[in-house]
Design an enzyme around this catalytic site. Sequence first.
Site, PDB file in Angstrom:
ATOM      1  N   CYS A   1      28.009  31.969 -27.845  1.00  0.00           N
ATOM      2  CA  CYS A   1      28.046  32.772 -28.516  1.00  0.00           C
ATOM      3  C   CYS A   1      27.799  34.119 -28.473  1.00  0.00           C
ATOM      4  O   CYS A   1      27.651  35.374 -28.851  1.00  0.00           O
ATOM      5  CB  CYS A   1      26.394  33.046 -30.309  1.00  0.00           C
ATOM      6  SG  CYS A   1      26.454  31.036 -30.664  1.00  0.00           S
TER       7      CYS A   1
ATOM      8  N   HIS B   1      23.225  39.268 -31.660  1.00  0.00           N
ATOM      9  CA  HIS B   1      23.450  38.275 -32.491  1.00  0.00           C
ATOM     10  C   HIS B   1      23.085  37.231 -33.107  1.00  0.00           C
ATOM     11  O   HIS B   1      22.358  36.917 -33.767  1.00  0.00           O
ATOM     12  CB  HIS B   1      23.533  36.897 -31.011  1.00  0.00           C
ATOM     13  CG  HIS B   1      24.911  35.411 -32.319  1.00  0.00           C
ATOM     14  ND1 HIS B   1      25.476  35.507 -32.246  1.00  0.00           N
ATOM     15  CD2 HIS B   1      23.806  33.977 -32.059  1.00  0.00           C
ATOM     16  CE1 HIS B   1      25.992  34.446 -32.712  1.00  0.00           C
ATOM     17  NE2 HIS B   1      25.190  33.043 -32.375  1.00  0.00           N
TER      18      HIS B   1
ATOM     19  N   ASN C   1      26.166  32.151 -38.903  1.00  0.00           N
ATOM     20  CA  ASN C   1      26.484  32.057 -37.887  1.00  0.00           C
ATOM     21  C   ASN C   1      28.291  32.068 -37.561  1.00  0.00           C
ATOM     22  O   ASN C   1      27.788  30.834 -37.599  1.00  0.00           O
ATOM     23  CB  ASN C   1      25.481  31.166 -37.071  1.00  0.00           C
ATOM     24  CG  ASN C   1      25.673  31.360 -35.489  1.00  0.00           C
ATOM     25  OD1 ASN C   1      26.595  31.987 -35.098  1.00  0.00           O
ATOM     26  ND2 ASN C   1      24.739  30.630 -34.640  1.00  0.00           N
TER      27      ASN C   1
HETATM   28  O1  UT7 Z   1      23.076  30.805 -32.128  1.00  0.00           O
HETATM   29  C1  UT7 Z   1      22.721  29.375 -31.503  1.00  0.00           C
HETATM   30  C2  UT7 Z   1      23.322  28.252 -32.484  1.00  0.00           C
HETATM   31  N1  UT7 Z   1      22.094  27.724 -33.034  1.00  0.00           N
HETATM   32  C3  UT7 Z   1      20.893  28.456 -33.333  1.00  0.00           C
HETATM   33  O2  UT7 Z   1      20.915  29.816 -33.494  1.00  0.00           O
HETATM   34  C4  UT7 Z   1      19.863  27.700 -34.032  1.00  0.00           C
HETATM   35  C5  UT7 Z   1      18.355  28.552 -34.164  1.00  0.00           C
HETATM   36  N2  UT7 Z   1      17.455  27.605 -35.037  1.00  0.00           N
HETATM   37  C6  UT7 Z   1      17.479  27.750 -36.107  1.00  0.00           C
HETATM   38  O3  UT7 Z   1      17.991  28.545 -36.602  1.00  0.00           O
HETATM   39  C7  UT7 Z   1      16.401  27.063 -36.716  1.00  0.00           C
HETATM   40  O4  UT7 Z   1      15.153  26.350 -36.120  1.00  0.00           O
HETATM   41  C8  UT7 Z   1      16.754  26.176 -37.794  1.00  0.00           C
HETATM   42  C9  UT7 Z   1      17.456  27.253 -39.211  1.00  0.00           C
HETATM   43  C10 UT7 Z   1      18.197  25.326 -37.422  1.00  0.00           C
HETATM   44  C11 UT7 Z   1      16.304  25.384 -38.933  1.00  0.00           C
HETATM   45  O5  UT7 Z   1      14.629  26.296 -39.201  1.00  0.00           O
HETATM   46  P1  UT7 Z   1      12.962  25.435 -39.081  1.00  0.00           P
HETATM   47  O6  UT7 Z   1      12.153  26.753 -39.634  1.00  0.00           O
HETATM   48  O7  UT7 Z   1      13.455  25.650 -37.505  1.00  0.00           O
HETATM   49  O8  UT7 Z   1      12.561  24.034 -39.254  1.00  0.00           O
HETATM   50  P2  UT7 Z   1      12.176  22.622 -38.414  1.00  0.00           P
HETATM   51  O9  UT7 Z   1      14.114  22.614 -37.705  1.00  0.00           O
HETATM   52  O10 UT7 Z   1      11.510  22.745 -37.646  1.00  0.00           O
HETATM   53  O11 UT7 Z   1      11.928  22.082 -39.740  1.00  0.00           O
HETATM   54  C12 UT7 Z   1      11.461  22.158 -40.910  1.00  0.00           C
HETATM   55  C13 UT7 Z   1      11.386  21.312 -41.624  1.00  0.00           C
HETATM   56  C14 UT7 Z   1      11.467  19.747 -41.378  1.00  0.00           C
HETATM   57  O12 UT7 Z   1      11.629  18.696 -42.368  1.00  0.00           O
HETATM   58  P3  UT7 Z   1      10.514  18.160 -42.093  1.00  0.00           P
HETATM   59  O13 UT7 Z   1      10.009  17.197 -40.811  1.00  0.00           O
HETATM   60  O14 UT7 Z   1       9.026  18.820 -41.709  1.00  0.00           O
HETATM   61  O15 UT7 Z   1       9.760  17.204 -42.971  1.00  0.00           O
HETATM   62  C15 UT7 Z   1      13.547  19.664 -41.706  1.00  0.00           C
HETATM   63  O16 UT7 Z   1      13.803  18.400 -42.044  1.00  0.00           O
HETATM   64  O17 UT7 Z   1      12.498  21.313 -42.549  1.00  0.00           O
HETATM   65  C16 UT7 Z   1      14.083  20.298 -42.449  1.00  0.00           C
HETATM   66  N3  UT7 Z   1      14.747  20.594 -43.214  1.00  0.00           N
HETATM   67  C17 UT7 Z   1      15.917  21.381 -44.404  1.00  0.00           C
HETATM   68  N4  UT7 Z   1      15.198  21.449 -45.204  1.00  0.00           N
HETATM   69  C18 UT7 Z   1      16.311  21.813 -46.192  1.00  0.00           C
HETATM   70  C19 UT7 Z   1      15.866  21.358 -41.426  1.00  0.00           C
HETATM   71  N5  UT7 Z   1      17.271  21.292 -42.040  1.00  0.00           N
HETATM   72  C20 UT7 Z   1      16.894  21.969 -43.770  1.00  0.00           C
HETATM   73  C21 UT7 Z   1      17.904  21.895 -44.339  1.00  0.00           C
HETATM   74  N6  UT7 Z   1      16.972  22.110 -46.109  1.00  0.00           N
HETATM   75  N7  UT7 Z   1      18.914  22.413 -44.604  1.00  0.00           N
END
Ligand code: UT7
Length: 328
Positions: free
Chosen positions: A113, A255, A285
């Site tokens: 990225c 980004h 993204n």
């Molecule tokens: O360019 C570089 C590439 N990558 C990135 O930029 C990614 C950077 N990270 C992010 O954008 C965020 O960490 C995410 C959007 C990927 C995830 O958001 P988060 O607020 O960090 O969520 P989390 O991973 O802490 O997950 C919270 C909950 C989990 O459930 P539990 O364990 O709390 O029950 C996940 O399983 O949300 C759940 N979850 C979802 N729920 C609905 C994860 N993905 C999804 C989804 N829909 N798509």
Amino acid sequence: MYRSRVAGTGSYLPPGVLTNADLEKMVETNDQWIVERTGIKRRHMASSDQACSDLSLIAAENALKDAGLTAQDLDAIIVCTVSGDQVMPSTACVLQHKLGARNIMAFDLSAACSGFVYGLSVADQFIRTGVYKHVLVVGAEVLHRFVNYQDRETCILFGDGAGAWILSRTSTEDKNVIMSSHLHADGGLGDLFVLPAGGSKIPFSAEVLENKGQYVRMKGREIFKNAVRTMSHCCQEALDANEMTADQVDWLIPHQANNRIIEAIAEYYEFPKEKVVVSVHETGNTSAASIPLAFQMAKDDGRVKRGQVILLTAFGAGLTSGSLLMRY
Ligand code: UT7
């Protein structure tokens, strides 16, 4: 010695769109979760007959037109991508042929990225030292082909697109120039975001397909923290190097990974929200394409104008990061 100016810009978003409602039918997710956690509403998808070079070609042609140049004027082509047409030859070589450019230097740059900021910085060095006059820098991705649409943590994030800029030689008197760039990498954190198979370490095999090693794997929460930390650091580095403060910047174009990451950087700087360009809702993204796509959106709707001070900052797999300060 010379300086580089942005002579022309262009972009291309494929017409196919994948909405949050579409994703609700594919994995256990919902529009509200995706919008609240990422800001993304839709992403564009290349059609089955479009590869990275096809998206690059349209963006590059638009940039050449904007610069009032032809492909014959180009001295070098850099394509920043992690989803090129194939492992070899490079997408830049494919693009050089498709554009009908001369037998100029063409290579792919892999910085995920952060690719576009890396690419601009490399092009800037070639121009400053007098080696080249006009360099085409493309950020292009067809990332959806490397995403597992059964993995809800990654499949909601990524989209396809391309952006292209022509950097051209100008004098040291010109004010509308690239002022500085700062690039970093922290390979020790490389396992936070990987596409494991298809290289010399894990070549393709039936086992790879069974384990879904052909798709990206990400530790989202850790990536999130590092993204905020490194992009904030890179912005500060750019301002310090130019003895400037955030209020002298007209536009911050970070980004486009996640709206919450963008908001956290703006908060850190006490940077007014209305001076931050956000396009993640429309594109998701798009990795190396995200900054030129966001720039183009703001230029086309009249926000970004010649003479303004623009700060770019990026972060990606590697982990790579960087910033570039310029007067457009
Ligand atoms: O360019 C570089 C590439 N990558 C990135 O930029 C990614 C950077 N990270 C992010 O954008 C965020 O960490 C995410 C959007 C990927 C995830 O958001 P988060 O607020 O960090 O969520 P989390 O991973 O802490 O997950 C919270 C909950 C989990 O459930 P539990 O364990 O709390 O029950 C996940 O399983 O949300 C759940 N979850 C979802 N729920 C609905 C994860 N993905 C999804 C989804 N829909 N798509």
